[in-house]
Write an enzyme that holds these catalytic residues in place. Sequence first.
Site, mmCIF file in Angstrom:
data_model
loop_
_atom_site.group_PDB
_atom_site.id
_atom_site.type_symbol
_atom_site.label_atom_id
_atom_site.label_comp_id
_atom_site.label_asym_id
_atom_site.label_seq_id
_atom_site.Cartn_x
_atom_site.Cartn_y
_atom_site.Cartn_z
ATOM 1 N N ASP A 126 0.843 -1.202 0.000
ATOM 2 C CA ASP A 126 0.000 0.000 0.000
ATOM 3 C C ASP A 126 0.876 1.248 0.000
ATOM 4 O O ASP A 126 2.018 1.211 0.457
ATOM 5 C CB ASP A 126 -0.877 0.036 1.260
ATOM 6 C CG ASP A 126 -2.092 -0.872 1.153
ATOM 7 O OD1 ASP A 126 -2.402 -1.371 0.060
ATOM 8 O OD2 ASP A 126 -2.752 -1.071 2.193
ATOM 9 N N ARG A 176 -1.559 -0.621 -8.346
ATOM 10 C CA ARG A 176 -2.929 -0.199 -8.047
ATOM 11 C C ARG A 176 -2.943 1.313 -8.228
ATOM 12 O O ARG A 176 -2.050 2.003 -7.726
ATOM 13 C CB ARG A 176 -3.314 -0.537 -6.604
ATOM 14 C CG ARG A 176 -4.699 0.014 -6.231
ATOM 15 C CD ARG A 176 -4.967 -0.053 -4.719
ATOM 16 N NE ARG A 176 -4.905 -1.398 -4.224
ATOM 17 C CZ ARG A 176 -4.441 -1.716 -3.002
ATOM 18 N NH1 ARG A 176 -3.994 -0.778 -2.184
ATOM 19 N NH2 ARG A 176 -4.417 -2.963 -2.602
ATOM 20 N N GLY A 180 -5.761 8.697 -3.849
ATOM 21 C CA GLY A 180 -4.929 9.097 -2.707
ATOM 22 C C GLY A 180 -5.817 9.565 -1.569
ATOM 23 O O GLY A 180 -6.703 10.387 -1.775
ATOM 24 N N ARG A 282 -8.153 7.751 10.436
ATOM 25 C CA ARG A 282 -8.445 8.046 9.023
ATOM 26 C C ARG A 282 -9.521 9.126 8.901
ATOM 27 O O ARG A 282 -9.431 10.042 8.095
ATOM 28 C CB ARG A 282 -8.961 6.805 8.307
ATOM 29 C CG ARG A 282 -7.986 5.849 7.711
ATOM 30 C CD ARG A 282 -7.252 6.359 6.498
ATOM 31 N NE ARG A 282 -6.203 7.291 6.889
ATOM 32 C CZ ARG A 282 -5.077 6.946 7.504
ATOM 33 N NH1 ARG A 282 -4.833 5.680 7.754
ATOM 34 N NH2 ARG A 282 -4.183 7.847 7.852
#
Length: 300
Positions: A126, A176, A180, A282
Amino acid sequence: MISIINLILIKLLILLPKSFVKVFANRYVAGETHEEALHIVKKINRKGFSVTLDILGEHTTDKSMASNIASEYLELYDKINNQNLECNISVKPSHIGLDISEEEFLNNIDKISKKADSLNNFLRIDMEDSRATDITINAYKKLRSKTDKVGTVFQAYLFRTFEDIKKIKDLGLNIRLCKGIYKEDSKISLQNRKQINKNYLKILKYSFENDIYVGIATHDSDLISKVYNLINDMNIKNDRFEFQTLYGVPMSYWLNEHLRHNYKVRIYVPFGPEWYDYSIRRLQENPNIASYVLKNIFKK
Ligand code: FDA
């Protein structure tokens, strides 16, 4: 634009008991244990979709913890293999030691990549915030020289991404492509959705032209429609890309369309005991997600 309502929503969410938040998180997180997550993987596979599993967590500061997480990923590969699941793994660099040292991260990612390779599976690294971009690309290049069962992620909102891909295109890439998710400075990143989408399509076109395998990771309907047009116009074979979505985001229209077109789909399934801290961080970093979540609670 980040609205006041989103910020208030996040403040409210933090005040609620964890057990209450879990009811909502269950939609996006596949439980806490390997068994719970693998049960969900099986269900998703039965519907005809592939999976990438991610153990939630980031910014590990303790060496032995980082090493334990790497070992957990090795165990997961074995379980995926034993249960014959159509599932690979995505790993965040800072979860397995990047905040401790680059060396720690490289040691751990190397172990995980070797395991993926030995089982003929695949590892996706990732992409985290821009402090990690160079190190992540360098790690990818290193691993890619040893195996083709590894890929990383590029973010369309960063100014640098097109050139980054151009520089390494001859390695035979598997990427991938996403917009963003981290909050980045306007000095290094596009801030406007239209411009990000334009850059996304420019990078995707370049990738198709250069035989780069792409995981097309977006839930944006306008963008997906344009991606369909690009695939048609360029006559791209369906073994050169896959669509990717996050577990729980309501995408049934597009998932059915992808199946109808015989396009491969992979669902990104996060799980693990760290689900609460990770989700709150997040949300705090990107409050726009709060309104997505709320909207999606009422959607199928
Ligand atoms: P956009 O933000 O325009 O959203 C379109 C619509 O999708 C929204 O209106 C909403 O309905 C829905 N939606 C989007 N995100 C949602 C969410 N989290 N919850 C609920 N609904 C949502 N980023 C990164 O920096 N590094 C990475 O490694 C990855 N990896 C990754 C894997 C996969 C499979 C996906 C789909 C996404 C990522 N991302 C990522 C996140 C990505 O960069 C991006 O922030 C989100 O996907 C949101 O952007 P969209 O392209 O979906 O469009």
